[in-house]
Motif scaffolding. Structure first.
Motif, PDB file in Angstrom:
ATOM      1  N   ASN A   1      -7.872   5.926   9.204  1.00 11.69           N
ATOM      2  CA  ASN A   1      -7.762   5.038   9.540  1.00 11.69           C
ATOM      3  C   ASN A   1      -6.760   4.231   9.722  1.00 11.69           C
ATOM      4  O   ASN A   1      -6.038   4.423   9.220  1.00 11.69           O
ATOM      5  CB  ASN A   1      -8.271   4.631   7.793  1.00 11.69           C
ATOM      6  CG  ASN A   1      -9.089   3.344   7.764  1.00 11.69           C
ATOM      7  OD1 ASN A   1      -9.356   2.500   7.868  1.00 11.69           O
ATOM      8  ND2 ASN A   1      -7.429   2.794   6.706  1.00 11.69           N
TER       9      ASN A   1
ATOM     10  N   TYR B   1      -2.854   1.543   9.226  1.00 10.28           N
ATOM     11  CA  TYR B   1      -2.817   1.488   7.736  1.00 10.28           C
ATOM     12  C   TYR B   1      -2.287  -0.251   7.988  1.00 10.28           C
ATOM     13  O   TYR B   1      -2.543  -0.800   6.853  1.00 10.28           O
ATOM     14  CB  TYR B   1      -0.785   2.058   8.116  1.00 10.28           C
ATOM     15  CG  TYR B   1      -1.344   2.984   7.485  1.00 10.28           C
ATOM     16  CD1 TYR B   1      -2.124   3.841   6.600  1.00 10.28           C
ATOM     17  CD2 TYR B   1       0.001   4.366   8.384  1.00 10.28           C
ATOM     18  CE1 TYR B   1      -1.768   5.241   6.630  1.00 10.28           C
ATOM     19  CE2 TYR B   1      -0.527   5.961   7.969  1.00 10.28           C
ATOM     20  CZ  TYR B   1      -1.091   6.520   7.578  1.00 10.28           C
ATOM     21  OH  TYR B   1      -1.044   7.436   6.851  1.00 10.28           O
TER      22      TYR B   1
ATOM     23  N   TYR C   1      -5.406  12.209   8.044  1.00 14.66           N
ATOM     24  CA  TYR C   1      -5.967  12.886   7.728  1.00 14.66           C
ATOM     25  C   TYR C   1      -7.985  11.919   7.792  1.00 14.66           C
ATOM     26  O   TYR C   1      -8.630  12.803   8.280  1.00 14.66           O
ATOM     27  CB  TYR C   1      -6.298  12.765   5.642  1.00 14.66           C
ATOM     28  CG  TYR C   1      -4.818  13.728   4.707  1.00 14.66           C
ATOM     29  CD1 TYR C   1      -4.885  14.207   5.010  1.00 14.66           C
ATOM     30  CD2 TYR C   1      -3.924  11.991   4.822  1.00 14.66           C
ATOM     31  CE1 TYR C   1      -3.714  14.704   4.247  1.00 14.66           C
ATOM     32  CE2 TYR C   1      -2.763  13.099   5.021  1.00 14.66           C
ATOM     33  CZ  TYR C   1      -2.859  14.193   4.561  1.00 14.66           C
ATOM     34  OH  TYR C   1      -1.418  14.997   3.558  1.00 14.66           O
ATOM     35  N   CYS C   2      -7.916  10.975   7.847  1.00 10.62           N
ATOM     36  CA  CYS C   2      -8.711  10.052   8.038  1.00 10.62           C
ATOM     37  C   CYS C   2      -9.406   9.285   9.450  1.00 10.62           C
ATOM     38  O   CYS C   2     -10.663   8.582   9.505  1.00 10.62           O
ATOM     39  CB  CYS C   2      -9.789   9.216   7.254  1.00 10.62           C
ATOM     40  SG  CYS C   2      -8.689   8.108   6.142  1.00 10.62           S
TER      41      CYS C   2
ATOM     42  N   CYS D   1      -8.934   6.882   2.699  1.00 13.74           N
ATOM     43  CA  CYS D   1      -9.486   7.995   2.560  1.00 13.74           C
ATOM     44  C   CYS D   1      -8.560   8.672   0.579  1.00 13.74           C
ATOM     45  O   CYS D   1      -8.777   9.726  -0.275  1.00 13.74           O
ATOM     46  CB  CYS D   1      -8.621   9.511   2.912  1.00 13.74           C
ATOM     47  SG  CYS D   1      -7.869   9.830   3.594  1.00 13.74           S
TER      48      CYS D   1
ATOM     49  N   ARG E   1      -1.120   4.643  -0.498  1.00 14.16           N
ATOM     50  CA  ARG E   1      -2.068   5.478  -0.272  1.00 14.16           C
ATOM     51  C   ARG E   1      -3.392   4.217   1.086  1.00 14.16           C
ATOM     52  O   ARG E   1      -2.957   3.140   0.762  1.00 14.16           O
ATOM     53  CB  ARG E   1      -2.827   5.270  -1.301  1.00 14.16           C
ATOM     54  CG  ARG E   1      -1.800   6.413  -2.446  1.00 14.16           C
ATOM     55  CD  ARG E   1      -2.805   6.691  -3.618  1.00 14.16           C
ATOM     56  NE  ARG E   1      -2.743   7.420  -4.591  1.00 14.16           N
ATOM     57  CZ  ARG E   1      -2.049   8.848  -4.655  1.00 14.16           C
ATOM     58  NH1 ARG E   1      -3.015   9.139  -3.283  1.00 14.16           N
ATOM     59  NH2 ARG E   1      -1.272   9.750  -4.528  1.00 14.16           N
ATOM     60  N   CYS E   2      -4.052   5.573   1.701  1.00 10.70           N
ATOM     61  CA  CYS E   2      -4.300   4.902   2.744  1.00 10.70           C
ATOM     62  C   CYS E   2      -5.795   4.124   2.536  1.00 10.70           C
ATOM     63  O   CYS E   2      -6.594   4.705   0.909  1.00 10.70           O
ATOM     64  CB  CYS E   2      -5.425   6.269   3.688  1.00 10.70           C
ATOM     65  SG  CYS E   2      -6.328   5.808   4.714  1.00 10.70           S
TER      66      CYS E   2
ATOM     67  N   ILE F   1       0.294   7.838   1.667  1.00 13.16           N
ATOM     68  CA  ILE F   1       1.182   7.631   2.884  1.00 13.16           C
ATOM     69  C   ILE F   1       2.621   8.472   2.738  1.00 13.16           C
ATOM     70  O   ILE F   1       3.657   8.179   2.759  1.00 13.16           O
ATOM     71  CB  ILE F   1       1.278   6.032   3.525  1.00 13.16           C
ATOM     72  CG1 ILE F   1       0.199   5.712   2.997  1.00 13.16           C
ATOM     73  CG2 ILE F   1       2.315   6.177   4.914  1.00 13.16           C
ATOM     74  CD1 ILE F   1       0.713   3.771   2.953  1.00 13.16           C
TER      75      ILE F   1
ATOM     76  N   GLU G   1      -5.161   9.499   0.560  1.00 11.85           N
ATOM     77  CA  GLU G   1      -4.533  10.172   0.501  1.00 11.85           C
ATOM     78  C   GLU G   1      -2.850   9.045   0.582  1.00 11.85           C
ATOM     79  O   GLU G   1      -3.028   7.697   1.009  1.00 11.85           O
ATOM     80  CB  GLU G   1      -4.535  11.010   1.396  1.00 11.85           C
ATOM     81  CG  GLU G   1      -5.543  11.800   2.336  1.00 11.85           C
ATOM     82  CD  GLU G   1      -5.387  13.046   0.437  1.00 11.85           C
ATOM     83  OE1 GLU G   1      -3.573  13.615   0.912  1.00 11.85           O
ATOM     84  OE2 GLU G   1      -6.267  13.152  -0.027  1.00 11.85           O
TER      85      GLU G   1
ATOM     86  N   CYS H   1      -3.613   6.827   9.526  1.00 11.14           N
ATOM     87  CA  CYS H   1      -3.596   7.962   8.544  1.00 11.14           C
ATOM     88  C   CYS H   1      -3.985   9.082   9.393  1.00 11.14           C
ATOM     89  O   CYS H   1      -5.188   9.597  10.273  1.00 11.14           O
ATOM     90  CB  CYS H   1      -5.038   7.723   7.684  1.00 11.14           C
ATOM     91  SG  CYS H   1      -5.053   9.551   5.928  1.00 11.14           S
TER      92      CYS H   1
ATOM     93  N   ARG I   1       1.344  -1.101  -0.106  1.00  9.96           N
ATOM     94  CA  ARG I   1      -0.699   0.029  -0.108  1.00  9.96           C
ATOM     95  C   ARG I   1       1.316   1.574  -0.289  1.00  9.96           C
ATOM     96  O   ARG I   1       1.331   1.360   0.826  1.00  9.96           O
ATOM     97  CB  ARG I   1      -1.008  -0.064   1.229  1.00  9.96           C
ATOM     98  CG  ARG I   1      -1.972  -1.427   1.384  1.00  9.96           C
ATOM     99  CD  ARG I   1      -2.316  -0.219   2.347  1.00  9.96           C
ATOM    100  NE  ARG I   1      -3.996  -1.595   2.148  1.00  9.96           N
ATOM    101  CZ  ARG I   1      -4.483  -1.943   3.835  1.00  9.96           C
ATOM    102  NH1 ARG I   1      -4.260  -1.137   4.859  1.00  9.96           N
ATOM    103  NH2 ARG I   1      -4.876  -2.844   3.666  1.00  9.96           N
TER     104      ARG I   1
END
Length: 66
Positions: free
Chosen positions: A60, A62, A57-58, A43, A39-40, A47, A45, A55, A37
């Protein structure tokens, strides 16, 4: 600039990413075969830091639940 990627199964929160994961051609974990991965999943976005396990931003996680 090197893209930060992690394995959601093998990565231990708070530790550095494996060097093999950071190779631009790496798409899957060399150890377990899980897709890496960059990106999250919530959302989308990128990493930017794996100092923390969530994350910024949201919120969540990882790392995937086992």
């Amino acid at each position: 600039m090197q893209q930060l990627k992690i394995c959601p199964q093998c990565w231990t929160p708070g530790t550095e990413a494996e060097q093999m994961w950071l190779n631009p051609r790496s798409k899957y974990c060399f150890s377990c075969g899980t897709q890496l991965r960059e990106r999250c999943v919530s959302c989308n976005e990128p990493i930017k830091s794996i100092k923390f396990r969530f994350c910024p931003y949201c919120g969540n996680a990882y790392k995937s639940a086992k």
